[in-house]
Design an enzyme around this catalytic site. Structure first.
Site, short mmCIF file in Angstrom:
data_model
loop_
_atom_site.label_atom_id
_atom_site.label_comp_id
_atom_site.label_asym_id
_atom_site.label_seq_id
_atom_site.Cartn_x
_atom_site.Cartn_y
_atom_site.Cartn_z
N CYS A 82 55.54 15.36 21.24
CA CYS A 82 54.49 14.33 20.52
C CYS A 82 54.72 14.59 18.99
CB CYS A 82 52.89 15.04 20.54
SG CYS A 82 51.92 14.04 19.51
N SER A 105 46.05 -9.41 42.82
CA SER A 105 45.73 -9.53 44.11
C SER A 105 44.27 -9.20 44.34
CB SER A 105 46.83 -8.33 44.85
OG SER A 105 46.53 -7.09 44.23
N HIS A 154 45.24 -2.01 30.92
CA HIS A 154 46.00 -0.92 31.62
C HIS A 154 47.27 -0.37 30.80
CE1 HIS A 154 44.61 -2.16 35.89
NE2 HIS A 154 43.90 -1.59 35.15
N GLN A 165 46.27 -7.11 32.77
CA GLN A 165 46.40 -5.87 33.63
C GLN A 165 48.06 -5.57 33.43
OE1 GLN A 165 44.40 -5.66 37.64
NE2 GLN A 165 44.53 -7.96 37.09
N CYS A 201 50.22 10.79 23.79
CA CYS A 201 50.42 12.36 23.83
C CYS A 201 49.15 12.96 24.75
CB CYS A 201 50.29 13.20 22.52
SG CYS A 201 50.47 14.91 22.84
C1 BJW Z 1 52.08 -14.68 42.19
C2 BJW Z 1 53.30 -15.00 41.93
C3 BJW Z 1 53.62 -16.02 41.27
C4 BJW Z 1 53.13 -13.04 43.26
N1 BJW Z 1 52.85 -16.93 40.72
N2 BJW Z 1 51.09 -15.34 41.76
C5 BJW Z 1 35.53 0.60 42.96
C6 BJW Z 1 35.09 0.35 41.41
C7 BJW Z 1 35.83 1.08 40.42
C8 BJW Z 1 36.83 1.75 40.48
C9 BJW Z 1 37.24 1.90 42.04
C10 BJW Z 1 36.71 1.35 43.01
N3 BJW Z 1 37.19 1.99 44.10
C11 BJW Z 1 38.27 2.26 43.88
C12 BJW Z 1 38.60 2.65 42.49
C13 BJW Z 1 39.50 3.32 41.95
C14 BJW Z 1 40.75 2.73 41.39
C15 BJW Z 1 41.00 1.56 42.43
O1 BJW Z 1 40.81 0.34 42.21
N4 BJW Z 1 41.66 1.87 43.70
C16 BJW Z 1 42.11 0.68 44.48
C17 BJW Z 1 43.31 1.08 45.34
C18 BJW Z 1 40.84 0.54 45.43
N5 BJW Z 1 40.73 2.26 40.12
C19 BJW Z 1 41.14 3.04 39.05
O2 BJW Z 1 41.53 4.05 39.18
C20 BJW Z 1 40.94 2.43 37.83
N6 BJW Z 1 40.11 3.19 36.94
C21 BJW Z 1 38.90 3.35 37.13
O3 BJW Z 1 38.27 2.56 37.72
O4 BJW Z 1 38.28 4.03 36.23
C22 BJW Z 1 36.87 4.50 36.50
C23 BJW Z 1 36.69 5.82 36.20
C24 BJW Z 1 35.44 6.28 36.09
C25 BJW Z 1 35.10 7.51 35.73
C26 BJW Z 1 36.12 8.61 35.50
C27 BJW Z 1 37.36 7.90 35.27
C28 BJW Z 1 37.51 6.80 35.93
C29 BJW Z 1 42.21 2.49 37.05
C30 BJW Z 1 43.60 1.60 37.95
C31 BJW Z 1 44.74 1.84 37.01
C32 BJW Z 1 45.68 0.74 37.80
N7 BJW Z 1 46.88 0.96 37.37
C33 BJW Z 1 48.18 0.05 37.63
C34 BJW Z 1 49.45 0.76 37.15
C35 BJW Z 1 49.51 0.64 35.58
C36 BJW Z 1 50.63 0.90 34.88
C37 BJW Z 1 51.74 0.20 35.60
O5 BJW Z 1 52.10 -0.84 35.38
O6 BJW Z 1 52.42 0.99 36.11
O7 BJW Z 1 48.04 -1.14 37.19
S1 BJW Z 1 48.27 0.10 39.46
C38 BJW Z 1 48.87 -1.53 39.51
O8 BJW Z 1 47.76 -2.41 40.31
C39 BJW Z 1 48.87 -1.84 38.03
C40 BJW Z 1 48.47 -3.15 38.12
O9 BJW Z 1 47.80 -3.68 36.86
C41 BJW Z 1 47.13 -3.28 39.25
C42 BJW Z 1 46.74 -4.40 39.60
O10 BJW Z 1 47.88 -5.26 40.28
P1 BJW Z 1 48.12 -6.84 40.47
O11 BJW Z 1 48.30 -7.23 38.87
O12 BJW Z 1 47.02 -7.42 40.99
O13 BJW Z 1 49.31 -6.82 41.04
P2 BJW Z 1 49.63 -6.87 42.64
O14 BJW Z 1 51.11 -6.73 42.90
O15 BJW Z 1 48.70 -6.19 43.61
O16 BJW Z 1 49.40 -8.74 42.96
C43 BJW Z 1 50.20 -9.31 42.70
C44 BJW Z 1 49.75 -10.84 42.65
O17 BJW Z 1 50.42 -11.89 42.26
C45 BJW Z 1 49.43 -11.13 44.33
O18 BJW Z 1 48.25 -11.93 44.51
C46 BJW Z 1 50.47 -12.31 44.67
O19 BJW Z 1 49.93 -13.28 45.54
C47 BJW Z 1 50.77 -12.78 43.13
N8 BJW Z 1 52.01 -13.55 42.91
N9 BJW Z 1 54.07 -14.03 42.72
C48 BJW Z 1 51.50 -16.42 40.99
N10 BJW Z 1 54.96 -16.60 41.38
#
Ligand code: BJW
Length: 232
Positions: free
Chosen positions: A133, A174, A106, A88, A114
């Site tokens: 673009c 997470s 991601h 991700q 673009c």
């Molecule tokens: C350590 C550590 C160490 C710390 N050692 N560990 C149900 C089903 C499907 C979709 C949804 C749904 N419910 C809601 C949705 C929609 C939405 C969603 O999920 N919302 C939630 C808030 C509920 N999802 C979307 O919109 C996605 N798209 C989608 O579902 O499309 C379907 C669709 C259908 C039809 C039409 C259109 C679309 C898209 C999600 C995009 C997420 N984007 C981001 C930004 C990316 C760009 C950027 O980097 O800025 O992605 S948000 C952000 O969160 C980023 C990450 O990749 C993502 C996940 O975060 P991650 O990696 O888990 O980080 P953290 O900070 O949350 O956790 C860190 C972890 O590390 C922790 O567990 C710590 O304990 C650990 N840690 N130090 C080991 N040293």
């Protein structure tokens, strides 16, 4: 056991100095998600969003892969079957460590997209609020990353890999963002053994059969060494 599919999140790059999103002091404590990680936020204030990603691009360019990225590269090199890394993360630290064919679901900080014509190109270090673009000249250049409400990349390929997985591991994520948080259930449906490696239990920890808690730079190399030892 032949095919291993690994999902990584921000936690694997934390010890390389790149901030996670939801941990204390993480990116979402400094910025509102709806301002910097949605298409609507970009439409409202492109300068703010480009500034957010420009700063992260600079930070990522100065970061070095850590022992966890290196261990996964070793696993991919030395495992007799397939090892597929789905990340991700938008940094390039898996590739820097030597992992091949990383699936960036991601997107990547290194890419520009673009919003008008869909053309993709290598992002400059600093993107302007109205980045033109190179293909259509419309000033609609944006970081090639996936924001909330947008479709993650490579969905079909990832689901295919999960359907063939014998072992699925999630590292440093997470479990708050879908569809990635649901991959463990997909993998279980395919009969894969599931393992979570994380600093703390994720929101979906109860879906995993095995857990290992601790910093990625410690638990991932140990886990990889065990897998390779058991197979030899
Ligand atoms: C350590 C550590 C160490 C710390 N050692 N560990 C149900 C089903 C499907 C979709 C949804 C749904 N419910 C809601 C949705 C929609 C939405 C969603 O999920 N919302 C939630 C808030 C509920 N999802 C979307 O919109 C996605 N798209 C989608 O579902 O499309 C379907 C669709 C259908 C039809 C039409 C259109 C679309 C898209 C999600 C995009 C997420 N984007 C981001 C930004 C990316 C760009 C950027 O980097 O800025 O992605 S948000 C952000 O969160 C980023 C990450 O990749 C993502 C996940 O975060 P991650 O990696 O888990 O980080 P953290 O900070 O949350 O956790 C860190 C972890 O590390 C922790 O567990 C710590 O304990 C650990 N840690 N130090 C080991 N040293």
């Amino acid at each position: 056991m032949k095919k291993i599919v690994i999902l990584t999140g921000a936690g694997i790059s934390a010890e390389s100095g790149l901030g996670t999103f939801r941990d204390e002091g993480g990116l979402w404590s400094q910025h509102r998600i709806e301002d910097v990680a949605t298409p609507e936020g970009f439409a409202r204030d492109p300068a703010l969003v480009q500034g957010f990603y420009n700063a992260r691009r600079v930070q990522a360019a100065g970061a070095r892969f850590n022992a966890a990225h290196a261990a996964l590269a070793r696993l991919q090199r030395d495992w007799s079957g397939d090892v597929v890394i789905v990340t991700q993360n938008v940094d390039g630290l898996h590739e820097a460590a030597g992992t091949r064919d990383v699936i960036h679901m991601h997107g990547e900080l290194a890419g520009a997209l673009c919003a008008a014509c869909g053309h993709r190109w290598a992002a400059p270090a600093q993107m302007a609020p109205a980045e033109p673009c190179p293909a259509c000249a419309v000033p609609a250049g944006r970081p090639d990353v996936v924001w909330f409400g947008e479709m993650p990349y490579h969905r079909d390929a990832i689901l295919d890999h999960l359907s063939e997985a014998d072992l699925f591991a999630a590292i440093g994520t997470s479990g708050n963002v879908y569809p990635a948080a649901g991959f463990v259930e997909e993998a279980r449906r395919s009969g894969a053994l599931t393992v979570e490696l994380n600093l703390e239990p994720s929101a979906v920890v109860s879906s995993f059969e095995e857990t290992r808690f601790g910093p990625a730079s410690e638990v991932v190399p140990l886990w990889v060494a065990e897998l390779l030892d058991r197979a030899s």
